[in-house]
Scaffold this motif. Structure first.
Motif, PDB file in Angstrom:
ATOM      1  N   ASP A   1       0.854  -1.196   0.000  1.00  0.00           N
ATOM      2  CA  ASP A   1       0.000   0.000   0.000  1.00  0.00           C
ATOM      3  C   ASP A   1       0.887   1.242   0.000  1.00  0.00           C
ATOM      4  O   ASP A   1       1.926   1.277   0.666  1.00  0.00           O
ATOM      5  N   GLU A   2       0.460   2.279  -0.741  1.00  0.00           N
ATOM      6  CA  GLU A   2       1.234   3.509  -0.839  1.00  0.00           C
ATOM      7  C   GLU A   2       0.582   4.620  -0.024  1.00  0.00           C
ATOM      8  O   GLU A   2      -0.647   4.686   0.117  1.00  0.00           O
ATOM      9  N   LEU A   3       1.440   5.503   0.525  1.00  0.00           N
ATOM     10  CA  LEU A   3       0.962   6.659   1.292  1.00  0.00           C
ATOM     11  C   LEU A   3       1.261   7.920   0.488  1.00  0.00           C
ATOM     12  O   LEU A   3       2.430   8.241   0.242  1.00  0.00           O
ATOM     13  N   PRO A   4       0.230   8.679   0.062  1.00  0.00           N
ATOM     14  CA  PRO A   4       0.484   9.939  -0.658  1.00  0.00           C
ATOM     15  C   PRO A   4       0.937  11.022   0.311  1.00  0.00           C
ATOM     16  O   PRO A   4       0.973  10.839   1.526  1.00  0.00           O
ATOM     17  N   LEU A   5       1.298  12.194  -0.211  1.00  0.00           N
ATOM     18  CA  LEU A   5       1.667  13.328   0.634  1.00  0.00           C
ATOM     19  C   LEU A   5       0.489  13.719   1.519  1.00  0.00           C
ATOM     20  O   LEU A   5      -0.671  13.529   1.176  1.00  0.00           O
ATOM     21  N   GLY A   6       0.829  14.235   2.685  1.00  0.00           N
ATOM     22  CA  GLY A   6      -0.218  14.693   3.585  1.00  0.00           C
ATOM     23  C   GLY A   6      -0.150  13.982   4.921  1.00  0.00           C
ATOM     24  O   GLY A   6       0.884  13.425   5.309  1.00  0.00           O
ATOM     25  N   LYS A   7      -1.274  14.013   5.671  1.00  0.00           N
ATOM     26  CA  LYS A   7      -1.346  13.422   7.004  1.00  0.00           C
ATOM     27  C   LYS A   7      -2.095  12.097   6.953  1.00  0.00           C
ATOM     28  O   LYS A   7      -3.079  11.959   6.234  1.00  0.00           O
ATOM     29  N   HIS A   8      -1.634  11.159   7.769  1.00  0.00           N
ATOM     30  CA  HIS A   8      -2.260   9.837   7.834  1.00  0.00           C
ATOM     31  C   HIS A   8      -2.239   9.369   9.286  1.00  0.00           C
ATOM     32  O   HIS A   8      -1.330   9.704  10.044  1.00  0.00           O
ATOM     33  N   ARG A   9      -3.233   8.552   9.631  1.00  0.00           N
ATOM     34  CA  ARG A   9      -3.294   7.977  10.973  1.00  0.00           C
ATOM     35  C   ARG A   9      -2.881   6.493  10.867  1.00  0.00           C
ATOM     36  O   ARG A   9      -3.504   5.727  10.135  1.00  0.00           O
ATOM     37  N   LEU A  10      -1.823   6.113  11.591  1.00  0.00           N
ATOM     38  CA  LEU A  10      -1.286   4.747  11.547  1.00  0.00           C
ATOM     39  C   LEU A  10      -1.578   4.048  12.872  1.00  0.00           C
ATOM     40  O   LEU A  10      -1.267   4.567  13.940  1.00  0.00           O
ATOM     41  N   THR A  11      -2.172   2.863  12.798  1.00  0.00           N
ATOM     42  CA  THR A  11      -2.412   2.027  13.974  1.00  0.00           C
ATOM     43  C   THR A  11      -1.587   0.752  13.826  1.00  0.00           C
ATOM     44  O   THR A  11      -1.764   0.002  12.861  1.00  0.00           O
ATOM     45  N   VAL A  12      -0.683   0.512  14.756  1.00  0.00           N
ATOM     46  CA  VAL A  12       0.156  -0.680  14.743  1.00  0.00           C
ATOM     47  C   VAL A  12      -0.500  -1.726  15.635  1.00  0.00           C
ATOM     48  O   VAL A  12      -0.602  -1.554  16.847  1.00  0.00           O
ATOM     49  N   GLY A  13      -0.974  -2.796  15.036  1.00  0.00           N
ATOM     50  CA  GLY A  13      -1.723  -3.804  15.771  1.00  0.00           C
ATOM     51  C   GLY A  13      -3.159  -3.830  15.291  1.00  0.00           C
ATOM     52  O   GLY A  13      -3.486  -3.368  14.184  1.00  0.00           O
ATOM     53  N   LEU A  14      -4.041  -4.381  16.096  1.00  0.00           N
ATOM     54  CA  LEU A  14      -5.452  -4.444  15.732  1.00  0.00           C
ATOM     55  C   LEU A  14      -6.071  -3.047  15.694  1.00  0.00           C
ATOM     56  O   LEU A  14      -5.470  -2.079  16.185  1.00  0.00           O
ATOM     57  N   LYS A  15      -7.278  -2.960  15.164  1.00  0.00           N
ATOM     58  CA  LYS A  15      -7.896  -1.657  14.913  1.00  0.00           C
ATOM     59  C   LYS A  15      -8.064  -0.851  16.195  1.00  0.00           C
ATOM     60  O   LYS A  15      -7.964   0.376  16.198  1.00  0.00           O
ATOM     61  N   ASP A  16      -8.300  -1.561  17.331  1.00  0.00           N
ATOM     62  CA  ASP A  16      -8.497  -0.855  18.604  1.00  0.00           C
ATOM     63  C   ASP A  16      -7.204  -0.749  19.406  1.00  0.00           C
ATOM     64  O   ASP A  16      -7.225  -0.430  20.594  1.00  0.00           O
ATOM     65  N   SER A  17      -6.061  -1.028  18.770  1.00  0.00           N
ATOM     66  CA  SER A  17      -4.780  -0.957  19.465  1.00  0.00           C
ATOM     67  C   SER A  17      -4.490   0.489  19.893  1.00  0.00           C
ATOM     68  O   SER A  17      -4.766   1.447  19.148  1.00  0.00           O
ATOM     69  N   PRO A  18      -3.919   0.696  21.077  1.00  0.00           N
ATOM     70  CA  PRO A  18      -3.564   2.060  21.522  1.00  0.00           C
ATOM     71  C   PRO A  18      -2.314   2.599  20.824  1.00  0.00           C
ATOM     72  O   PRO A  18      -2.002   3.778  20.974  1.00  0.00           O
ATOM     73  N   GLU A  19      -1.607   1.714  20.075  1.00  0.00           N
ATOM     74  CA  GLU A  19      -0.355   2.137  19.441  1.00  0.00           C
ATOM     75  C   GLU A  19      -0.681   2.894  18.152  1.00  0.00           C
ATOM     76  O   GLU A  19      -0.681   2.333  17.055  1.00  0.00           O
ATOM     77  N   GLN A  20      -0.955   4.205  18.295  1.00  0.00           N
ATOM     78  CA  GLN A  20      -1.384   5.011  17.157  1.00  0.00           C
ATOM     79  C   GLN A  20      -0.429   6.190  16.940  1.00  0.00           C
ATOM     80  O   GLN A  20       0.100   6.778  17.893  1.00  0.00           O
ATOM     81  N   PHE A  21      -0.242   6.507  15.657  1.00  0.00           N
ATOM     82  CA  PHE A  21       0.691   7.565  15.267  1.00  0.00           C
ATOM     83  C   PHE A  21       0.040   8.443  14.184  1.00  0.00           C
ATOM     84  O   PHE A  21      -0.832   7.990  13.429  1.00  0.00           O
ATOM     85  N   GLU A  22       0.501   9.683  14.130  1.00  0.00           N
ATOM     86  CA  GLU A  22       0.155  10.571  13.010  1.00  0.00           C
ATOM     87  C   GLU A  22       1.387  10.663  12.123  1.00  0.00           C
ATOM     88  O   GLU A  22       2.489  10.943  12.593  1.00  0.00           O
ATOM     89  N   ILE A  23       1.197  10.381  10.825  1.00  0.00           N
ATOM     90  CA  ILE A  23       2.292  10.442   9.870  1.00  0.00           C
ATOM     91  C   ILE A  23       2.091  11.658   8.974  1.00  0.00           C
ATOM     92  O   ILE A  23       1.013  11.834   8.385  1.00  0.00           O
ATOM     93  N   VAL A  24       3.094  12.518   8.885  1.00  0.00           N
ATOM     94  CA  VAL A  24       3.039  13.718   8.050  1.00  0.00           C
ATOM     95  C   VAL A  24       4.136  13.610   6.999  1.00  0.00           C
ATOM     96  O   VAL A  24       5.330  13.609   7.322  1.00  0.00           O
ATOM     97  N   ILE A  25       3.713  13.498   5.729  1.00  0.00           N
ATOM     98  CA  ILE A  25       4.658  13.369   4.627  1.00  0.00           C
ATOM     99  C   ILE A  25       4.616  14.658   3.815  1.00  0.00           C
ATOM    100  O   ILE A  25       3.547  15.093   3.363  1.00  0.00           O
ATOM    101  N   THR A  26       5.748  15.306   3.652  1.00  0.00           N
ATOM    102  CA  THR A  26       5.817  16.570   2.911  1.00  0.00           C
ATOM    103  C   THR A  26       6.734  16.432   1.715  1.00  0.00           C
ATOM    104  O   THR A  26       7.567  15.523   1.636  1.00  0.00           O
TER     105      THR A  26
END
Length: 580
Positions: A80-105
């Motif tokens: 899967d590809e990530l375009p420019l901009g902001k994305h929300r990444l969850t590592v683990g299952l959908k309800d996992s607390p391990e969440q990140f914001e990814i900002v690609i410029t």
């Protein structure tokens, strides 16, 4: 392409990770090699859960198909590809607390961001899901078309099912491998370096691993090396095992050593019953019962004992089984391979290549104690625990196929090395060696009797030579005497036996002196003038003398035969063969 990753919740909440356009891969997982590392005990995250790979100015998701990852609340798939901009990444299952914001410029902030006019690349799993839906709709539409169309689509669906089953099997295999790696790595702290300590200097000797309260397991030949070093030192050195756990790397003094009783017994049995292979080469078996126990001080500070596999699992071990070892191969390694005072064990993965008894014959389950495998062999690995896929010890690494090149041991190209199955270690732990000893001794004798003695091979070769010269070998006469070298000849510092051999003109004779126990012996045949006619001064543990039709029989009247050795009291069999 600059990228910034911000922890929203979980272990990395509030943390910022910034990477410039030169960062080609960003890893997430429990392994220390990752850029974003999770706690080792968080088993919901894999060792290398996922990574973001920069390909053609686009970040792509790289991961195992069964590692759960969500991007913008949608399940992510490999590639899967990530375009420019902001994305929300969850590592683990959908309800996992391990969440990140990814900002690609963009690398050039002065340019407007190109509107993404492409579709996100679908992974194989997505393609199969889409294809399944298409097939299902097609079947529904064509159900009214006719039986032929239905059959065609039914076959297509079956083919797809097989492909999906294959993908599932591959995924399961990858998952088992990852679990195997995790299990082996989690037990490294129980594997210790064996060393000689002289002052502050450490000299590595091998590997040992915790098997009980204050007790470690290793090879018998490692212990013999320690014992010889201690005896030669006059008390100026000590033997230790060193923990791989930093930062202190506790050193334990070895206060007791115990070798499996059959280590010496088998070696002596093999030596005392001298045998040759069919081609005349020496019967040189691999080391047998090469296991030992070490007792150390500070027992309470040892790491947890490793678990030995059950006898049922040991008996099931066979060719192709995946195995791994943890140990300290160090011979000829740059810098010794590691820091001796703060050792880090090496981990290798391979497979079992065969399982046999110590005579290289596949025997009953209870006797197949020699494990051959593809794990690499180097000095220092001796004593290393070998694990099965369940993380249980199935064998102790003890030897390899090597050759000597300019004084250095070099692994041969055969890629097969040796280990001792762990149930012989259990015999020591359970104090049951004496129970199996009688049957074991009987078995050794039976196996060794299948190989030829030097006399048998020499007579066989002599018989073939006579037959090729037209001699009738059907009437060869044998005379055997059992003798002892008891007389001492001070002039030559040898012990000897001397006797007369009846010589008949026209008859050919072969004489063989073969010690009962291996010893270097020699013989010489004198004529009536005390001149040596035939002599054998070789270094083999047998000697031969041969008289043929060209012998001066008149000079040999009243001749004497002498057999001698530098060793006192050697018992030997003297064979005299005669033929017309």
């Amino acid at each position: 392409m600059p990228i910034e990753i911000i922890g929203i919740s979980g272990h990395h909440e509030g943390k910022r990770f910034s990477f410039d356009e030169h960062k080609q891969s960003i890893g997430f997982g429990r392994s220390s090699v990752n850029d974003i590392v999770f706690p080792a005990d968080d088993t919901s995250i894999s060792r290398q859960h996922l990574s973001l790979q920069l390909e053609n100015d686009r970040y792509q998701v790289a991961m195992q198909a069964d590692n759960p990852v969500f991007i913008n609340d949608e399940e992510a798939y490999p590639d899967d590809e990530l375009p420019l901009g902001k994305h929300r990444l969850t590592v683990g299952l959908k309800d996992s607390p391990e969440q990140f914001e990814i900002v690609i410029t963009s690398q050039d902030e002065g340019l407007a961001v190109t509107e993404p006019s492409y579709k996100i690349k679908q992974s194989t799993a997505k393609q199969h899901k889409s294809l399944r839906k298409t097939v299902a709709v097609a079947i529904a539409v064509l159900a009214v078309v006719g039986f032929v169309g239905y059959q065609l689509l039914h076959e297509t669906s079956n083919l797809l099912d097989k492909q999906l089953q294959l993908l599932a099997a591959q995924s399961e295999k990858a998952n088992v491998r990852a679990q195997f790696e995790d299990t082996v790595l989690s037990q490294r702290d129980s594997v210790y370096l064996v060393a000689i300590k002289s002052g502050e200097r450490l000299i590595g000797q091998g590997t040992a691993w915790v098997v009980g309260d204050g007790v470690l397991a290793t090879n018998a030949h490692v212990v013999e090396g320690l014992q010889e070093a201690l005896e030669d030192s006059g008390g100026d050195i000590e033997a230790v095992v060193i923990s791989p756990q930093g930062p202190d790397n506790l050193q334990h003094k070895i206060i007791g050593m115990e070798i499996h009783p059959h280590w010496d017994m088998f070696s002596e049995h093999q030596t005392n019953v001298y045998r040759l292979m069919d081609d005349g080469s020496n019967l040189d078996l691999t080391p047998a019962y090469d296991v030992a126990l070490l007792s150390v001080d500070q027992a309470d500070a040892l790491a947890a004992p490793l678990k030995i596999a059950s006898n049922a699992d040991l008996y099931d071990l066979d060719s192709g089984a995946a195995v791994a070892f943890v140990g300290y191969p160090m011979e000829d390694a740059i810098g010794g391979g590691f820091n001796y005072s703060s050792p880090t064990p090496q981990v290798q993965f391979g497979a079992v290549t065969s399982v046999t008894d110590y005579f290289m014959v596949r025997e009953s389950d209870q006797r197949n104690h020699l494990i051959q495998h593809s794990l690499p062999a180097h000095g220092g690995a001796s004593g290393s625990p070998i694990f099965n896929v369940n993380g249980e010890v199935v064998a102790l690494f003890n030897a390899g196929n090597v050759v000597f090149v300019e004084g250095h041991r070099v692994a041969t190209g055969i890629g097969v090395n040796f280990a001792q199955r762990a149930d012989i270690l259990n015999e020591m732990l359970n104090d049951s060696v004496a129970q199996v000893e009688p049957q074991r001794l009987e078995f050794w004798g039976q196996r060794l009797s299948e190989y030829k003695t030097p006399a048998e091979i020499i007579v066989s070769d002599w018989r073939r030579m006579l037959a090729s010269n037209g001699v009738d070998t059907s009437n060869i006469q044998e005379n055997k005497k059992s003798l002892v070298l008891s007389e001492y000849l001070e002039e030559y510092e040898v012990y000897y036996w001397e006797g007369q051999i009846n010589v008949e003109p026209g008859k050919q004779k072969l004489v063989i002196a073969e010690p009962v126990n291996v010893a270097d012996i020699d013989l010489v045949w004198f004529d009536q003038y005390e001149d040596a006619v035939v002599g054998d001064n070789g270094s083999e543990p047998f000697a031969i003398g041969y008289l043929d039709e060209d012998t001066d029989w008149q000079a040999l009247q009243n001749n004497n035969l002498m057999v001698y050795s530098a060793e006192q009291g050697v018992s030997f069999n003297l064979y005299v063969y005669t033929v017309e």
